[in-house]
Design an enzyme around this catalytic site. Structure first.
Site, mmCIF file in Angstrom:
data_model
loop_
_atom_site.group_PDB
_atom_site.id
_atom_site.type_symbol
_atom_site.label_atom_id
_atom_site.label_comp_id
_atom_site.label_asym_id
_atom_site.label_seq_id
_atom_site.Cartn_x
_atom_site.Cartn_y
_atom_site.Cartn_z
ATOM 1 N N MET A 67 0.112 -19.912 -35.318
ATOM 2 C CA MET A 67 -0.205 -19.414 -36.668
ATOM 3 C C MET A 67 -1.251 -20.298 -37.357
ATOM 4 O O MET A 67 -1.135 -20.599 -38.545
ATOM 5 C CB MET A 67 1.073 -19.326 -37.522
ATOM 6 C CG MET A 67 2.103 -18.365 -36.960
ATOM 7 S SD MET A 67 3.716 -18.454 -37.784
ATOM 8 C CE MET A 67 4.405 -19.957 -37.049
ATOM 9 N N LYS A 84 6.005 -10.029 -41.441
ATOM 10 C CA LYS A 84 5.440 -10.962 -42.409
ATOM 11 C C LYS A 84 3.990 -11.249 -42.038
ATOM 12 O O LYS A 84 3.662 -11.425 -40.861
ATOM 13 C CB LYS A 84 6.207 -12.288 -42.404
ATOM 14 C CG LYS A 84 7.676 -12.176 -42.747
ATOM 15 C CD LYS A 84 8.281 -13.558 -42.792
ATOM 16 C CE LYS A 84 9.771 -13.485 -43.025
ATOM 17 N NZ LYS A 84 10.477 -12.959 -41.870
ATOM 18 N N ASP A 89 9.573 -7.576 -36.238
ATOM 19 C CA ASP A 89 8.490 -8.158 -37.024
ATOM 20 C C ASP A 89 7.140 -7.646 -36.541
ATOM 21 O O ASP A 89 7.049 -6.850 -35.598
ATOM 22 C CB ASP A 89 8.559 -9.692 -37.022
ATOM 23 C CG ASP A 89 8.357 -10.301 -35.644
ATOM 24 O OD1 ASP A 89 7.628 -9.701 -34.816
ATOM 25 O OD2 ASP A 89 8.903 -11.388 -35.377
#
Length: 447
Positions: free
Chosen positions: A368, A255, A233
């Site tokens: 995040m 992502k 990722d």
């Protein structure tokens, strides 16, 4: 017999005791480590200076005093009586050398420079420790269990050697390394009785840690260097990917917010599909796979598809960012609990349990959450957290690009507006943030 009671003598005693030796120590005083062994009845102690009579009845002697004349005398007496003797760091007085040992009992690896450079031997041993799995001893015991049967069934030496090489380098060894010894034993029975080696693929779900490649676990590094396909990722650094096998296929499935290369469900199925082709697939995730890394979703699919897997934890972003930011997540004087939350949910909102976050003596870590940081500040204050509560943003933790922005719930929105803060950024809220100025130790060099 070991002559000497200091730290050097203690290291030699440790090796001898582990090897099953009956050890007596001659020294007027003992260091703390040797006192502990004496109290545990692991050694005997002659509380005196060495004299020639002490050597009687001994089968091996190590001289580890800080008196060169005593060490030389011990060597001379031992040589005359043909008793093996080692004088620490004086190879010319030794009849044998003590190597640096990698212990994977019953597998033993010794590294020696013939006394020329013990420091170099220790360095080489340390490097070998990183590439020889701790479970090699268990693998050796499994092979010993089947050795006689294999020798009886496979008469040809070359074919028998090829069989064992396949065991050591294939799925059976990985079963042992990942703690699935019963499965490994069943696979060995099948291989021996039916002549059929397991040819299945496997998925390794590996945490890449917060960014610094030096923070990878030994197992993560080993699997990186043997995987056929690496699915990674966007939080995995180039430096970590550079450690992979040169001919491995690299598949990016990163992502970003509102910009997904592949939906998670497709990633899950892709891992299973590649493994079913007999490939060793390493799913490499930033941080730890089971802390906001969707590792649980991926292994659910693997289990449903009947694909074997193993999980290698990584240092989660919270631990890395806090440690390198000089912000302990808990501290006796500031916080007795820590709460990890994710800054956005599946639908992109920040709908958190605010009452659970607003608790005394608690550190809140938000993954995040950079895009929603201003909303976070407002909601925490609206739900009762003091506006002057310290808050930190740790950007690209543990890398050379790390930056720490410190403020309060009240001042942080302005700090965000006046600085360019890049993801991944971790948010830490709580009184422990006050310790940053005092405990900050990591100063990356940036251009």
């Amino acid at each position: 017999m070991v002559v000497g009671g200091g730290d050097v003598a203690a290291r030699k005693v440790s090796l001898l005791v582990r090897a099953g030796g009956k050890v007596s120590v001659v020294s007027p005083e003992l260091c703390e480590s040797l006192e502990g062994r004496l109290n545990a009845e692991e050694i005997t102690h002659l509380s005196k200076e060495f004299d020639a009579g002490d050597i009687e009845g001994q089968v091996l002697i190590i001289a580890a005093t800080d008196d060169e004349s005593v060490n030389r005398s011990i060597s001379e007496i031992a040589h005359k009586k043909n008793i093996p003797v080692n004088v620490v760091d004086q190879p010319d007085l030794c009849s044998f050398i003590v190597p640096s040992i990698i212990d994977r009992s019953p597998v033993q690896v010794a590294v020696s420079t013939g006394g020329a450079s013990p420091v170099l031997a220790r360095l080489l041993r340390a490097r070998l420790e990183t590439i020889i799995p701790a479970a090699y001893g268990r693998l050796a015991l499994l092979m010993e269990e089947f050795r006689g049967k294999v020798k009886k069934l496979i008469k040809d030496d070359d074919k028998r050697r090829s069989f064992w090489e396949t065991v050591i380098q294939g799925p059976i060894a990985e079963m042992v390394f990942s703690g699935k010894e019963e499965s490994a034993r069943e696979a060995m029975h099948t291989a021996v009785d039916e002549g059929k080696m397991p040819d299945r693929g496997e998925v390794y779900l590996v945490g890449a840690g917060p960014g610094d490649p030096d923070l990878l676990t030994f197992r993560a590094l080993r699997l990186l260097q043997q995987a056929d396909v690496i699915v990674y990722d966007r939080l995995v650094s180039e430096e970590i990917l550079d450690l992979a096998r040169r001919d491995a296929d690299l598949v990016y499935v990163g992502k970003e917010r509102d910009k997904h290369t592949l939906p998670q469900e497709e990633i899950n199925l892709m891992l299973a599909r590649i493994a079913k082709k007999g490939k060793r697939v390493l799913r490499l995730k930033g941080g730890d796979p089971f802390i906001f890394g969707r590792g649980g979703e991926e292994i659910e699919t693997l289990m449903e598809e009947g694909v074997p897997f193993q999980i290698v934890p990584g240092i989660t972003a919270a631990a890395g960012a806090a440690s390198y930011g000089g912000i302990p997540l808990t501290h006796r004087d500031y916080a007795q609990s820590v709460l990890f939350v994710t800054g956005h949910l599946k639908d992109g909102t920040m709908n958190l349990n605010w009452d659970a976050l607003v608790q005394p003596n608690q550190t809140v870590v938000v993954y995040m959450g950079l895009l929603g940081a201003k909303q976070l500040c407002k909601q925490l204050v609206d739900h009762g957290m003091a506006a002057e509560t310290p808050m930190a943003l740790v950007q690209q933790a543990t890398t050379v690009n790390q930056k720490v922005f410190v403020g309060t719930l009240e001042s942080m929105p302005k700090i965000i507006d006046t600085n360019t803060i890049k993801p991944p950024t971790l948010i830490i809220v709580g009184d422990v943030v006050q310790l940053h100025d005092k405990l900050a130790w990591y100063s990356p060099i940036t251009s």
